[in-house]
Scaffold this motif. Sequence first.
Motif, PDB file in Angstrom:
ATOM      1  N   ALA A 282       0.775  -1.297   0.006  1.00 43.51           N
ATOM      2  CA  ALA A 282       0.075  -0.019  -0.084  1.00 43.51           C
ATOM      3  C   ALA A 282       0.847   1.200  -0.004  1.00 43.51           C
ATOM      4  O   ALA A 282       0.472   2.347  -0.262  1.00 43.51           O
ATOM      5  N   SER A 283       2.044   1.252   0.241  1.00 41.09           N
ATOM      6  CA  SER A 283       2.828   2.401   0.390  1.00 41.09           C
ATOM      7  C   SER A 283       3.229   3.100  -0.864  1.00 41.09           C
ATOM      8  O   SER A 283       3.520   4.121  -0.913  1.00 41.09           O
ATOM      9  N   HIS A 284       2.946   2.401  -2.081  1.00 40.41           N
ATOM     10  CA  HIS A 284       3.192   2.933  -3.286  1.00 40.41           C
ATOM     11  C   HIS A 284       2.127   3.561  -3.980  1.00 40.41           C
ATOM     12  O   HIS A 284       2.342   3.881  -5.254  1.00 40.41           O
ATOM     13  N   ILE A 285       1.135   3.840  -3.323  1.00 36.74           N
ATOM     14  CA  ILE A 285      -0.169   4.338  -4.083  1.00 36.74           C
ATOM     15  C   ILE A 285       0.194   5.674  -4.665  1.00 36.74           C
ATOM     16  O   ILE A 285       0.800   6.644  -4.207  1.00 36.74           O
ATOM     17  N   SER A 286      -0.185   5.825  -6.007  1.00 36.48           N
ATOM     18  CA  SER A 286       0.141   7.173  -6.659  1.00 36.48           C
ATOM     19  C   SER A 286      -1.104   7.630  -6.978  1.00 36.48           C
ATOM     20  O   SER A 286      -2.468   7.408  -6.978  1.00 36.48           O
ATOM     21  N   GLY A 287      -1.230   9.095  -7.243  1.00 34.30           N
ATOM     22  CA  GLY A 287      -2.244  10.019  -7.561  1.00 34.30           C
ATOM     23  C   GLY A 287      -2.018  11.183  -7.199  1.00 34.30           C
ATOM     24  O   GLY A 287      -1.098  11.648  -6.393  1.00 34.30           O
ATOM     25  N   ASP A 288      -2.732  12.309  -7.708  1.00 30.38           N
ATOM     26  CA  ASP A 288      -2.465  13.720  -7.238  1.00 30.38           C
ATOM     27  C   ASP A 288      -3.362  13.784  -5.929  1.00 30.38           C
ATOM     28  O   ASP A 288      -4.420  13.363  -5.898  1.00 30.38           O
TER      29      ASP A 288
ATOM     30  N   ALA B 169      -7.250  14.003   0.909  1.00 31.19           N
ATOM     31  CA  ALA B 169      -6.834  12.784   0.368  1.00 31.19           C
ATOM     32  C   ALA B 169      -5.866  11.943   1.334  1.00 31.19           C
ATOM     33  O   ALA B 169      -5.791  10.702   1.586  1.00 31.19           O
ATOM     34  N   PHE B 170      -4.834  12.867   1.901  1.00 36.97           N
ATOM     35  CA  PHE B 170      -3.793  12.458   2.897  1.00 36.97           C
ATOM     36  C   PHE B 170      -4.587  11.804   4.171  1.00 36.97           C
ATOM     37  O   PHE B 170      -4.106  10.755   4.777  1.00 36.97           O
ATOM     38  N   ALA B 171      -5.623  12.694   4.625  1.00 33.60           N
ATOM     39  CA  ALA B 171      -6.427  12.121   5.680  1.00 33.60           C
ATOM     40  C   ALA B 171      -7.144  11.038   5.558  1.00 33.60           C
ATOM     41  O   ALA B 171      -7.018  10.174   6.302  1.00 33.60           O
ATOM     42  N   VAL B 172      -7.895  10.735   4.305  1.00 36.06           N
ATOM     43  CA  VAL B 172      -8.500   9.576   3.856  1.00 36.06           C
ATOM     44  C   VAL B 172      -7.642   8.436   3.876  1.00 36.06           C
ATOM     45  O   VAL B 172      -7.770   7.342   4.224  1.00 36.06           O
TER      46      VAL B 172
ATOM     47  N   VAL C   1      -6.850   8.628  -6.631  1.00 35.94           N
ATOM     48  CA  VAL C   1      -5.505   7.930  -6.309  1.00 35.94           C
ATOM     49  C   VAL C   1      -5.660   6.333  -6.966  1.00 35.94           C
ATOM     50  O   VAL C   1      -6.576   5.712  -6.925  1.00 35.94           O
ATOM     51  N   GLY C   2      -4.731   5.967  -7.412  1.00 34.61           N
ATOM     52  CA  GLY C   2      -4.535   4.566  -7.948  1.00 34.61           C
ATOM     53  C   GLY C   2      -3.589   4.455  -9.261  1.00 34.61           C
ATOM     54  O   GLY C   2      -2.722   5.339  -9.518  1.00 34.61           O
TER      55      GLY C   2
ATOM     56  N   MET D  39       2.294  10.459  -1.160  1.00 32.63           N
ATOM     57  CA  MET D  39       3.490   9.949  -0.384  1.00 32.63           C
ATOM     58  C   MET D  39       3.653  10.923   0.475  1.00 32.63           C
ATOM     59  O   MET D  39       3.490  12.243   0.215  1.00 32.63           O
ATOM     60  N   LYS D  40       3.853  10.786   1.839  1.00 31.48           N
ATOM     61  CA  LYS D  40       4.184  11.994   2.514  1.00 31.48           C
ATOM     62  C   LYS D  40       5.724  12.252   2.839  1.00 31.48           C
ATOM     63  O   LYS D  40       6.626  11.349   2.519  1.00 31.48           O
TER      64      LYS D  40
END
Length: 151
Positions: A62-68, A73-76, A141-142, A150-151
């Motif tokens: 799950a750490s590689h999720i991509s998307g603007d 979105a970070f909270a979700v 995201v996907g 990414m944070k």
Amino acid sequence: MFEGFPNLHPLVVHFPIVLLLLALLSQVLAVCYIRYRQKLNIVTFVLLLLGTVGAFAATQTASHISGDADEAAFAVFDTHQHYAWISLWLAGITTVVRFVALRCRKVIWTNYLIVILLISLSVTLFITGHHGARLVYQYGVGPKSNGALMK
């Protein structure tokens, strides 16, 4: 590690979900049908073990999720990860309890405890899936997205 495979998480995550939900079904059947209880308890254990291993693999991809992404979105995403880890821990605990209960056959109340744990696990799986769906459909995201979350 999995940055080159953005579609790996959706591929890995769905199979363990099915296994863990089938574990609930087989455990409910084990409670209802005394005649087949021992065999169904073994089926439940196998489903739980495979589902837990698969859930661990899903959390690792799950750490590689991509998307603007924006702050919402970070909270979700954080909520999604939080409930995913709760689900993984519940699956692991339930697997251990099911294994111990298989070794101690005369402890009938553990069957009811396992049903309660599996219902709790199912609820956390649904919440996790809801937030995962929000990431895909609400925030884009996907694997087909352009940026990185990414944070």
